[in-house]
Motif scaffolding. Structure first.
Motif, PDB file in Angstrom:
ATOM      1  N   LEU A 114       0.830  -1.212   0.000  1.00 34.76           N
ATOM      2  CA  LEU A 114       0.000   0.000   0.000  1.00 34.76           C
ATOM      3  C   LEU A 114       0.866   1.264   0.000  1.00 34.76           C
ATOM      4  CD1 LEU A 114      -2.725  -0.974   2.649  1.00 34.76           C
ATOM      5  CD2 LEU A 114      -2.914  -1.057   0.144  1.00 34.76           C
ATOM      6  N   ALA A 115       2.028   1.178   0.653  1.00 28.72           N
ATOM      7  CA  ALA A 115       2.887   2.364   0.804  1.00 28.72           C
ATOM      8  C   ALA A 115       3.973   2.451  -0.254  1.00 28.72           C
ATOM      9  CB  ALA A 115       3.535   2.351   2.185  1.00 28.72           C
ATOM     10  N   ALA A 116       4.106   1.437  -1.084  1.00 29.57           N
ATOM     11  CA  ALA A 116       5.214   1.392  -2.045  1.00 29.57           C
ATOM     12  C   ALA A 116       5.209   2.622  -2.956  1.00 29.57           C
ATOM     13  CB  ALA A 116       5.132   0.127  -2.887  1.00 29.57           C
ATOM     14  N   GLY A 117       6.350   3.329  -2.988  1.00 32.05           N
ATOM     15  CA  GLY A 117       6.526   4.485  -3.872  1.00 32.05           C
ATOM     16  C   GLY A 117       5.821   5.743  -3.432  1.00 32.05           C
ATOM     17  N   SER A 118       5.120   5.713  -2.306  1.00 29.11           N
ATOM     18  CA  SER A 118       4.370   6.902  -1.889  1.00 29.11           C
ATOM     19  C   SER A 118       5.179   7.821  -0.982  1.00 29.11           C
ATOM     20  CB  SER A 118       3.092   6.476  -1.150  1.00 29.11           C
ATOM     21  OG  SER A 118       3.409   5.839   0.079  1.00 29.11           O
ATOM     22  N   ASP A 119       6.230   7.279  -0.339  1.00 28.92           N
ATOM     23  CA  ASP A 119       7.029   8.035   0.634  1.00 28.92           C
ATOM     24  C   ASP A 119       6.156   8.626   1.742  1.00 28.92           C
ATOM     25  OD1 ASP A 119       9.321   7.480  -0.759  1.00 28.92           O
ATOM     26  OD2 ASP A 119       9.365   9.386  -1.831  1.00 28.92           O
ATOM     27  N   GLN A 120       5.082   7.940   2.069  1.00 36.18           N
ATOM     28  CA  GLN A 120       4.180   8.390   3.128  1.00 36.18           C
ATOM     29  C   GLN A 120       4.044   7.299   4.179  1.00 36.18           C
ATOM     30  OE1 GLN A 120       0.479   9.422   1.268  1.00 36.18           O
ATOM     31  NE2 GLN A 120       1.298  11.253   0.253  1.00 36.18           N
ATOM     32  N   TRP A 121       3.630   7.751   5.365  1.00 39.61           N
ATOM     33  CA  TRP A 121       3.393   6.805   6.450  1.00 39.61           C
ATOM     34  C   TRP A 121       1.963   6.290   6.368  1.00 39.61           C
ATOM     35  CZ3 TRP A 121       6.996   4.817   9.613  1.00 39.61           C
ATOM     36  CH2 TRP A 121       8.238   5.494   9.704  1.00 39.61           C
ATOM     37  N   TRP A 122       1.821   4.999   6.611  1.00 37.72           N
ATOM     38  CA  TRP A 122       0.525   4.341   6.642  1.00 37.72           C
ATOM     39  C   TRP A 122       0.388   3.652   7.993  1.00 37.72           C
ATOM     40  CZ3 TRP A 122      -2.764   3.666   2.086  1.00 37.72           C
ATOM     41  CH2 TRP A 122      -2.258   4.342   0.962  1.00 37.72           C
ATOM     42  N   SER A 123      -0.849   3.274   8.351  1.00 35.49           N
ATOM     43  CA  SER A 123      -1.063   2.592   9.628  1.00 35.49           C
ATOM     44  C   SER A 123      -1.968   1.378   9.431  1.00 35.49           C
ATOM     45  CB  SER A 123      -1.678   3.546  10.647  1.00 35.49           C
ATOM     46  OG  SER A 123      -2.961   3.967  10.219  1.00 35.49           O
ATOM     47  N   ILE A 124      -1.840   0.440  10.338  1.00 31.88           N
ATOM     48  CA  ILE A 124      -2.719  -0.726  10.301  1.00 31.88           C
ATOM     49  C   ILE A 124      -3.872  -0.508  11.282  1.00 31.88           C
ATOM     50  CG2 ILE A 124      -0.777  -2.246   9.725  1.00 31.88           C
ATOM     51  CD1 ILE A 124      -0.919  -3.319  12.626  1.00 31.88           C
ATOM     52  N   ASP A 125      -4.906  -1.302  11.097  1.00 29.61           N
ATOM     53  CA  ASP A 125      -6.035  -1.292  12.044  1.00 29.61           C
ATOM     54  C   ASP A 125      -6.586  -2.706  12.140  1.00 29.61           C
ATOM     55  OD1 ASP A 125      -7.579  -1.670   9.747  1.00 29.61           O
ATOM     56  OD2 ASP A 125      -8.064   0.464   9.585  1.00 29.61           O
ATOM     57  N   SER A 126      -7.777  -2.820  12.697  1.00 29.14           N
ATOM     58  CA  SER A 126      -8.342  -4.149  12.939  1.00 29.14           C
ATOM     59  C   SER A 126      -8.701  -4.901  11.661  1.00 29.14           C
ATOM     60  CB  SER A 126      -9.586  -4.038  13.833  1.00 29.14           C
ATOM     61  OG  SER A 126     -10.568  -3.213  13.221  1.00 29.14           O
ATOM     62  N   SER A 127      -8.594  -4.236  10.511  1.00 30.86           N
ATOM     63  CA  SER A 127      -8.864  -4.928   9.249  1.00 30.86           C
ATOM     64  C   SER A 127      -7.622  -5.613   8.686  1.00 30.86           C
ATOM     65  CB  SER A 127      -9.425  -3.943   8.210  1.00 30.86           C
ATOM     66  OG  SER A 127      -8.437  -2.964   7.871  1.00 30.86           O
ATOM     67  N   ASP A 128      -6.448  -5.418   9.325  1.00 31.37           N
ATOM     68  CA  ASP A 128      -5.199  -5.995   8.822  1.00 31.37           C
ATOM     69  C   ASP A 128      -4.806  -7.228   9.630  1.00 31.37           C
ATOM     70  OD1 ASP A 128      -4.295  -3.972   6.768  1.00 31.37           O
ATOM     71  OD2 ASP A 128      -4.489  -2.658   8.505  1.00 31.37           O
ATOM     72  N   SER A 129      -4.233  -8.207   8.938  1.00 36.87           N
ATOM     73  CA  SER A 129      -3.823  -9.455   9.595  1.00 36.87           C
ATOM     74  C   SER A 129      -2.719  -9.206  10.623  1.00 36.87           C
ATOM     75  CB  SER A 129      -3.352 -10.473   8.557  1.00 36.87           C
ATOM     76  OG  SER A 129      -2.201  -9.995   7.867  1.00 36.87           O
ATOM     77  N   ALA A 130      -1.852  -8.199  10.386  1.00 36.65           N
ATOM     78  CA  ALA A 130      -0.756  -7.910  11.318  1.00 36.65           C
ATOM     79  C   ALA A 130      -1.306  -7.482  12.674  1.00 36.65           C
ATOM     80  CB  ALA A 130       0.145  -6.821  10.742  1.00 36.65           C
ATOM     81  N   TYR A 131      -2.438  -6.798  12.676  1.00 37.44           N
ATOM     82  CA  TYR A 131      -3.049  -6.334  13.923  1.00 37.44           C
ATOM     83  C   TYR A 131      -3.412  -7.527  14.796  1.00 37.44           C
ATOM     84  CZ  TYR A 131      -6.596  -3.855  16.792  1.00 37.44           C
ATOM     85  OH  TYR A 131      -7.340  -3.323  17.824  1.00 37.44           O
ATOM     86  N   TRP A 132      -4.119  -8.480  14.235  1.00 36.93           N
ATOM     87  CA  TRP A 132      -4.572  -9.635  15.011  1.00 36.93           C
ATOM     88  C   TRP A 132      -3.439 -10.614  15.291  1.00 36.93           C
ATOM     89  CZ3 TRP A 132      -8.714  -8.848  17.555  1.00 36.93           C
ATOM     90  CH2 TRP A 132      -9.700  -7.995  17.048  1.00 36.93           C
ATOM     91  N   ALA A 133      -2.442 -10.641  14.412  1.00 38.90           N
ATOM     92  CA  ALA A 133      -1.316 -11.549  14.650  1.00 38.90           C
ATOM     93  C   ALA A 133      -0.529 -11.119  15.886  1.00 38.90           C
ATOM     94  CB  ALA A 133      -0.413 -11.585  13.422  1.00 38.90           C
ATOM     95  N   VAL A 134      -0.385  -9.797  16.098  1.00 39.54           N
ATOM     96  CA  VAL A 134       0.302  -9.313  17.304  1.00 39.54           C
ATOM     97  C   VAL A 134      -0.465  -9.764  18.552  1.00 39.54           C
ATOM     98  CG1 VAL A 134       0.894  -7.255  18.645  1.00 39.54           C
ATOM     99  CG2 VAL A 134       1.437  -7.335  16.216  1.00 39.54           C
ATOM    100  N   ALA A 135      -1.783  -9.626  18.527  1.00 42.82           N
ATOM    101  CA  ALA A 135      -2.603 -10.038  19.685  1.00 42.82           C
ATOM    102  C   ALA A 135      -2.457 -11.535  19.935  1.00 42.82           C
ATOM    103  CB  ALA A 135      -4.066  -9.680  19.444  1.00 42.82           C
ATOM    104  N   GLU A 136      -2.467 -12.331  18.883  1.00 40.61           N
ATOM    105  CA  GLU A 136      -2.336 -13.779  19.024  1.00 40.61           C
ATOM    106  C   GLU A 136      -0.963 -14.158  19.593  1.00 40.61           C
ATOM    107  OE1 GLU A 136      -3.121 -15.549  15.248  1.00 40.61           O
ATOM    108  OE2 GLU A 136      -5.181 -14.758  15.159  1.00 40.61           O
ATOM    109  N   ASN A 137       0.094 -13.500  19.102  1.00 43.19           N
ATOM    110  CA  ASN A 137       1.449 -13.837  19.570  1.00 43.19           C
ATOM    111  C   ASN A 137       1.651 -13.453  21.035  1.00 43.19           C
ATOM    112  OD1 ASN A 137       2.036 -14.777  17.018  1.00 43.19           O
ATOM    113  ND2 ASN A 137       2.986 -12.834  16.346  1.00 43.19           N
ATOM    114  N   ILE A 138       1.123 -12.316  21.448  1.00 38.62           N
ATOM    115  CA  ILE A 138       1.252 -11.903  22.848  1.00 38.62           C
ATOM    116  C   ILE A 138       0.493 -12.878  23.754  1.00 38.62           C
ATOM    117  CG2 ILE A 138       0.508 -10.135  24.503  1.00 38.62           C
ATOM    118  CD1 ILE A 138       1.400  -8.031  22.476  1.00 38.62           C
ATOM    119  N   ASN A 139      -0.690 -13.256  23.349  1.00 41.95           N
ATOM    120  CA  ASN A 139      -1.460 -14.192  24.168  1.00 41.95           C
ATOM    121  C   ASN A 139      -0.824 -15.584  24.177  1.00 41.95           C
ATOM    122  OD1 ASN A 139      -3.423 -12.492  25.244  1.00 41.95           O
ATOM    123  ND2 ASN A 139      -4.746 -12.687  23.425  1.00 41.95           N
ATOM    124  N   ALA A 140      -0.126 -15.935  23.090  1.00 41.55           N
ATOM    125  CA  ALA A 140       0.571 -17.229  23.071  1.00 41.55           C
ATOM    126  C   ALA A 140       1.730 -17.210  24.054  1.00 41.55           C
ATOM    127  CB  ALA A 140       1.073 -17.533  21.663  1.00 41.55           C
TER     128      ALA A 140
END
Length: 239
Positions: A114-140
């Motif tokens: 999503l950020a490729a070539g834009s030189d801008q900052w982007w953020s994740i939210d609850s719609s991204d797999s990385a968001y839920w993966a962090v929660a799963e790893n911490i609980n593991a």
């Protein structure tokens, strides 16, 4: 013949006698003397003008050369060193066990496309797999030491997202602005598994993850993709 000779002799004698008696009247002709005439000079000699002494030429004053200042190089922007993981908020330490090292991590890729070539900052939210993966790893990691899972809280995630925003905007990468328990990270972490593994290997961060004092958490991540590479800021907040 003899008579003639006698007469001639008498005549010569007579002549010689006359010559001896006559006074010498011949004047020595005046000698011709070559006189070198020197032109008459005036009685009043014209004074010869004494040439005025020629003053030594005064050198034209030359301005003292001004030292040319060494050109100042244009200032080069110092690259901001990649911030290292900040120490976690102090909590009751939990000893890291062998079981915690063997936790299977969910990958959870950061959507750098999503950020490729834009030189801008982007953020994740609850719609991204990385968001839920962090929660799963911490609980593991918590489950591996016998602790209950943390619930994901939207309000805490908003705080975590704001923290990452401040880091990406140039704010201090430390815990000075924290309003609750948190762990943070910065670097080219391309997935939830990579950043959670880094937290797990850090005693202070791991102690926050497995603290029995928390019951909920929030997740935030800001990322960018430039010609220099990929970069992320992460934050997990706890209550």
């Amino acid at each position: 013949m003899k008579k003639s000779m006698l007469i001639l002799t008498l005549m010569v004698a007579a002549l010689c006698g006359c010559a001896a008696q006559q006074p010498t009247n011949l004047e020595t002709p005046e000698s011709s003397v070559l006189v070198e005439v020197t032109p008459e000079t005036s009685s009043e000699a014209t004074p010869t003008a004494t040439p005025a002494p020629t003053p030594d030429p005064t050198p034209v004053p030359t301005a003292e050369p001004t030292a040319t200042p060494t050109p100042t190089a244009a200032p080069t922007a110092k690259p901001t060193p990649a911030p290292t993981e900040a120490p976690a908020t102090t909590v009751a330490p939990v000893q890291q066990t062998e079981a915690s090292q063997q936790v299977n991590m969910s990958y959870g890729a950061v959507p750098f496309d999503l950020a490729a070539g834009s030189d801008q900052w982007w953020s994740i939210d609850s719609s991204d797999s990385a968001y839920w993966a962090v929660a799963e790893n911490i609980n593991a990691m918590r489950a591996a030491v016998g602790l209950p899972a943390l619930t994901v809280d939207g309000g805490l995630s908003s705080i975590a997202n704001s923290r990452c925003d401040s880091f990406a905007s140039g704010g201090s990468f430390d815990h000075s602005g924290a309003v609750c328990g948190e762990i943070i990270a910065a670097g080219p972490f391309a997935s939830a598994s990579s950043v959670c593994a880094a937290w797990q290997s850090s005693p202070d961060h791991y102690a926050s993850i497995v603290s029995p004092n928390y019951s909920s958490m929030g997740i935030g991540c800001w990322f960018c993709s430039t010609e220099a590479g990929q970069y992320t800021y992460w934050a997990v907040t706890f209550q």
